[in-house]
Write an enzyme that holds these catalytic residues in place. Structure first.
Site, PDB file in Angstrom:
ATOM      1  N   GLU A 288       0.806  -1.369   0.068  1.00 59.74           N
ATOM      2  CA  GLU A 288      -0.140   0.063   0.114  1.00 59.74           C
ATOM      3  C   GLU A 288       0.921   1.291   0.004  1.00 59.74           C
ATOM      4  O   GLU A 288       2.007   1.118   0.666  1.00 59.74           O
ATOM      5  CB  GLU A 288      -0.813   0.007   1.111  1.00 59.74           C
ATOM      6  CG  GLU A 288      -1.775  -1.075   1.111  1.00 59.74           C
ATOM      7  CD  GLU A 288      -2.804  -1.360   2.331  1.00 59.74           C
ATOM      8  OE1 GLU A 288      -4.109  -1.591   2.139  1.00 59.74           O
ATOM      9  OE2 GLU A 288      -2.294  -1.005   3.505  1.00 59.74           O
TER      10      GLU A 288
ATOM     11  N   CYS B 133       3.561   8.624   0.608  1.00 58.12           N
ATOM     12  CA  CYS B 133       4.041   7.688   1.773  1.00 58.12           C
ATOM     13  C   CYS B 133       4.308   6.423   1.047  1.00 58.12           C
ATOM     14  O   CYS B 133       3.360   5.767   0.891  1.00 58.12           O
ATOM     15  CB  CYS B 133       3.075   7.703   2.859  1.00 58.12           C
ATOM     16  SG  CYS B 133       3.521   6.539   4.240  1.00 58.12           S
TER      17      CYS B 133
ATOM     18  N   CYS C 210       6.432  -6.389   7.512  1.00 53.47           N
ATOM     19  CA  CYS C 210       7.635  -5.740   8.416  1.00 53.47           C
ATOM     20  C   CYS C 210       8.132  -6.758   9.360  1.00 53.47           C
ATOM     21  O   CYS C 210       7.243  -7.575   9.714  1.00 53.47           O
ATOM     22  CB  CYS C 210       7.015  -4.544   9.138  1.00 53.47           C
ATOM     23  SG  CYS C 210       8.258  -3.659   9.878  1.00 53.47           S
TER      24      CYS C 210
ATOM     25  N   CYS D 173       6.153  -4.123  16.214  1.00 48.65           N
ATOM     26  CA  CYS D 173       5.903  -2.687  17.201  1.00 48.65           C
ATOM     27  C   CYS D 173       4.504  -3.105  17.409  1.00 48.65           C
ATOM     28  O   CYS D 173       3.623  -3.333  16.532  1.00 48.65           O
ATOM     29  CB  CYS D 173       6.072  -1.444  16.227  1.00 48.65           C
ATOM     30  SG  CYS D 173       7.787  -1.148  15.635  1.00 48.65           S
TER      31      CYS D 173
ATOM     32  N   CYS E  24       1.438  -1.033  15.766  1.00 49.15           N
ATOM     33  CA  CYS E  24       1.583  -1.094  14.386  1.00 49.15           C
ATOM     34  C   CYS E  24       0.723  -2.207  13.595  1.00 49.15           C
ATOM     35  O   CYS E  24       1.272  -3.333  13.628  1.00 49.15           O
ATOM     36  CB  CYS E  24       2.872  -0.759  13.890  1.00 49.15           C
ATOM     37  SG  CYS E  24       2.882  -0.650  11.774  1.00 49.15           S
TER      38      CYS E  24
ATOM     39  N   CYS F 229      -0.801   6.471   9.498  1.00 50.25           N
ATOM     40  CA  CYS F 229       0.617   5.696   9.762  1.00 50.25           C
ATOM     41  C   CYS F 229       0.079   4.422  10.812  1.00 50.25           C
ATOM     42  O   CYS F 229      -0.625   4.638  11.868  1.00 50.25           O
ATOM     43  CB  CYS F 229       1.341   6.913  10.912  1.00 50.25           C
ATOM     44  SG  CYS F 229       2.071   8.068   9.896  1.00 50.25           S
TER      45      CYS F 229
HETATM   46  N1  SAH Z   1       9.317   1.321  10.092  1.00 46.11           N
HETATM   47  C1  SAH Z   1       9.637   2.806  10.156  1.00 46.11           C
HETATM   48  C2  SAH Z   1       8.534   3.219   9.126  1.00 46.11           C
HETATM   49  C3  SAH Z   1       7.111   2.854   9.031  1.00 46.11           C
HETATM   50  S1  SAH Z   1       6.257   3.514  10.311  1.00 46.11           S
HETATM   51  C4  SAH Z   1       9.513   3.492  11.275  1.00 46.11           C
HETATM   52  O1  SAH Z   1       9.494   2.594  12.449  1.00 46.11           O
HETATM   53  O2  SAH Z   1       9.721   4.548  11.413  1.00 46.11           O
HETATM   54  C5  SAH Z   1       5.816   5.120   9.927  1.00 46.11           C
HETATM   55  C6  SAH Z   1       5.494   6.036  11.411  1.00 46.11           C
HETATM   56  O3  SAH Z   1       4.333   5.624  11.780  1.00 46.11           O
HETATM   57  C7  SAH Z   1       6.530   5.538  12.513  1.00 46.11           C
HETATM   58  O4  SAH Z   1       6.672   6.731  13.323  1.00 46.11           O
HETATM   59  C8  SAH Z   1       5.481   4.836  13.310  1.00 46.11           C
HETATM   60  O5  SAH Z   1       6.065   4.439  14.566  1.00 46.11           O
HETATM   61  C9  SAH Z   1       4.163   5.461  13.338  1.00 46.11           C
HETATM   62  N2  SAH Z   1       3.052   4.474  13.524  1.00 46.11           N
HETATM   63  C10 SAH Z   1       3.151   3.112  13.269  1.00 46.11           C
HETATM   64  N3  SAH Z   1       1.870   2.619  13.969  1.00 46.11           N
HETATM   65  C11 SAH Z   1       1.187   3.783  14.308  1.00 46.11           C
HETATM   66  C12 SAH Z   1      -0.424   3.948  14.783  1.00 46.11           C
HETATM   67  N4  SAH Z   1      -1.019   3.037  15.157  1.00 46.11           N
HETATM   68  N5  SAH Z   1      -0.509   5.265  15.049  1.00 46.11           N
HETATM   69  C13 SAH Z   1       0.090   6.150  14.763  1.00 46.11           C
HETATM   70  N6  SAH Z   1       1.566   6.312  14.432  1.00 46.11           N
HETATM   71  C14 SAH Z   1       1.966   4.873  13.939  1.00 46.11           C
END
Ligand code: SAH
Length: 370
Positions: free
Chosen positions: A97, A116, A123, A127, A130, A351
């Site tokens: 996506e 984006c 991944c 986390c 996420c 995000c």
């Molecule tokens: N792997 C990379 C890029 C992808 S995530 C990273 O970790 O930075 C892009 C951004 O979205 C990151 O700052 C991540 O922490 C944030 N993010 C992930 N899940 C989220 C959520 N549920 N709500 C808000 N931000 C989130």
């Protein structure tokens, strides 16, 4: 770290095209390489017959050996706020996506169109907040697949993207070679695709890769997904922190600033009752003041569609009042802090919400232009 292979054709950088042409044009490899480079990336040729200033014999030879790939967009979802989420089908039938976020900013003459992009299918990191994590890692995207997200969206929209963020699916620093090659092409001043000031890479924090990245001379913006000011909480939220604890990651960010001269960004999702106390703000301020930086406070986008139970399901966004209070505390300690707007929440394009379509009814689909 695994070395990614040089792309066969599309996705090569200038030097790599030169290597390809050396056998055929030892004298003028560089000249021909530059021509191909321009056609593919600046003029966006989609077939070899478009490369009209190359000798016909070379056009044919290339067409016989290689192809110019494209990405098939199978679905576009549009949010009420104008954000669009593109579902792309890859050649091995996996999907990714990509999200286009239009924003009108006060003080800016023309609206921004931020894209984006994803760097991996799924991944490998886990986390807790996420949605992409539930997919696990399927594979790295190729340089071509990274570039084509930008090219295809611009073609379908008939408008150039103004800003590019590597914040889609995957951890960019774990697909290092393809990330760097794509960035070299995208930020090449001669093709004028996008200036380095308009490109941001976001990482969960891989110290070795961050330091190498600093020395690539790309000098794009680097954002760290910080999310917690202590090792204890960060490890709970982001298991990668066990392997690369906060101090090591922050030292690498300091080096990024020292080597590139570019202020760094810290991303901080504000969770209710977890990382939003005044002492968290104080600790975060200490971190943010190490080198010139800014803090993006991100509202948590719920992911109950992938995490109906467990720790993730208990995570709650901090209230608007709490966000305001937290930002004031940061600013009061001399930190530049902004709230990052949430775009596309209604289509799960915000995000951390990219987990591929098809798990439930999609709101408002729009037709995919050919
Ligand atoms: N792997 C990379 C890029 C992808 S995530 C990273 O970790 O930075 C892009 C951004 O979205 C990151 O700052 C991540 O922490 C944030 N993010 C992930 N899940 C989220 C959520 N549920 N709500 C808000 N931000 C989130």
């Amino acid at each position: 770290m695994r070395k990614e292979p040089i792309p066969e054709f599309f996705g090569r950088d200038r030097k790599e095209f030169e290597e390809l042409l050396l056998a055929e044009f030892p004298e003028q490899a560089r000249f021909r390489a530059n021509q191909i480079y321009e056609w593919l990336y600046a003029k966006r040729a989609r077939s070899f017959s478009e490369l009209t200033n190359l000798p016909k014999s070379l056009q044919d030879a290339l067409a016989q050996k290689f192809s110019i790939p494209s990405l098939r967009c199978s679905q576009i979802s549009e949010s009420a706020d104008g954000t669009k989420k593109f579902l792309f089908q890859l050649e091995d039938d996996r999907s990714i996506e990509t999200v286009l976020i239009p924003t009108e900013l006060r003080g800016e003459r023309s609206p921004r169109r931020t894209l984006c992009v994803s760097t991996q299918v799924g991944c490998p990191l886990d986390c807790q907040f996420c949605a992409t994590a539930t997919l696990r890692l399927k594979r790295n995207l190729t340089t071509a697949e990274i570039l084509l997200q930008l090219f295809e969206v611009e073609r379908m929209q008939g408008q150039p993207v103004t800003n590019l963020v590597f914040m889609g699916m995957g951890e960019p620093m774990l697909n290092y070679d393809n990330l760097v090659r794509a960035l070299r092409i995208i930020t090449d001043p001669e093709t004028e695709m996008l200036g380095k000031r308009r490109v941001t890479v976001s990482t969960s924090g891989i110290p070795g890769a961050i330091r190498n990245f600093a020395r690539e001379g790309l000098n794009v913006k680097l954002a760290l997904s910080l999310h917690a000011p202590t090792n204890e909480l960060r490890t709970k939220l982001m298991p990668i922190n066990k392997k690369y604890p906060l101090e090591e990651v922050l030292d690498a960010m300091t080096d990024y600033y020292r080597i590139t001269g570019r202020p760094v960004t810290y991303e901080y999702i504000l969770f209710d009752g977890l990382n939003d106390s005044p002492s968290d703000a104080a600790r975060l301020a200490t971190i943010a003041r190490r080198v010139p930086s800014r803090v993006n406070v991100i509202p948590f986008h719920p992911i109950d569609f992938t995490h109906p139970t467990g720790f993730a399901a208990e995570l709650r966004p901090a209230s608007t009042i709490a966000v305001g209070r937290f930002i004031s505390l940061l600013r009061g300690s001399g930190v530049t802090a902004v709230i990052r707007a949430s775009s596309g929440k209604d289509i799960e394009a915000a995000c951390g919400q990219l987990a591929l379509a098809g798990r439930k009814e999609r709101p408002m689909e729009i037709a995919v232009p050919a």
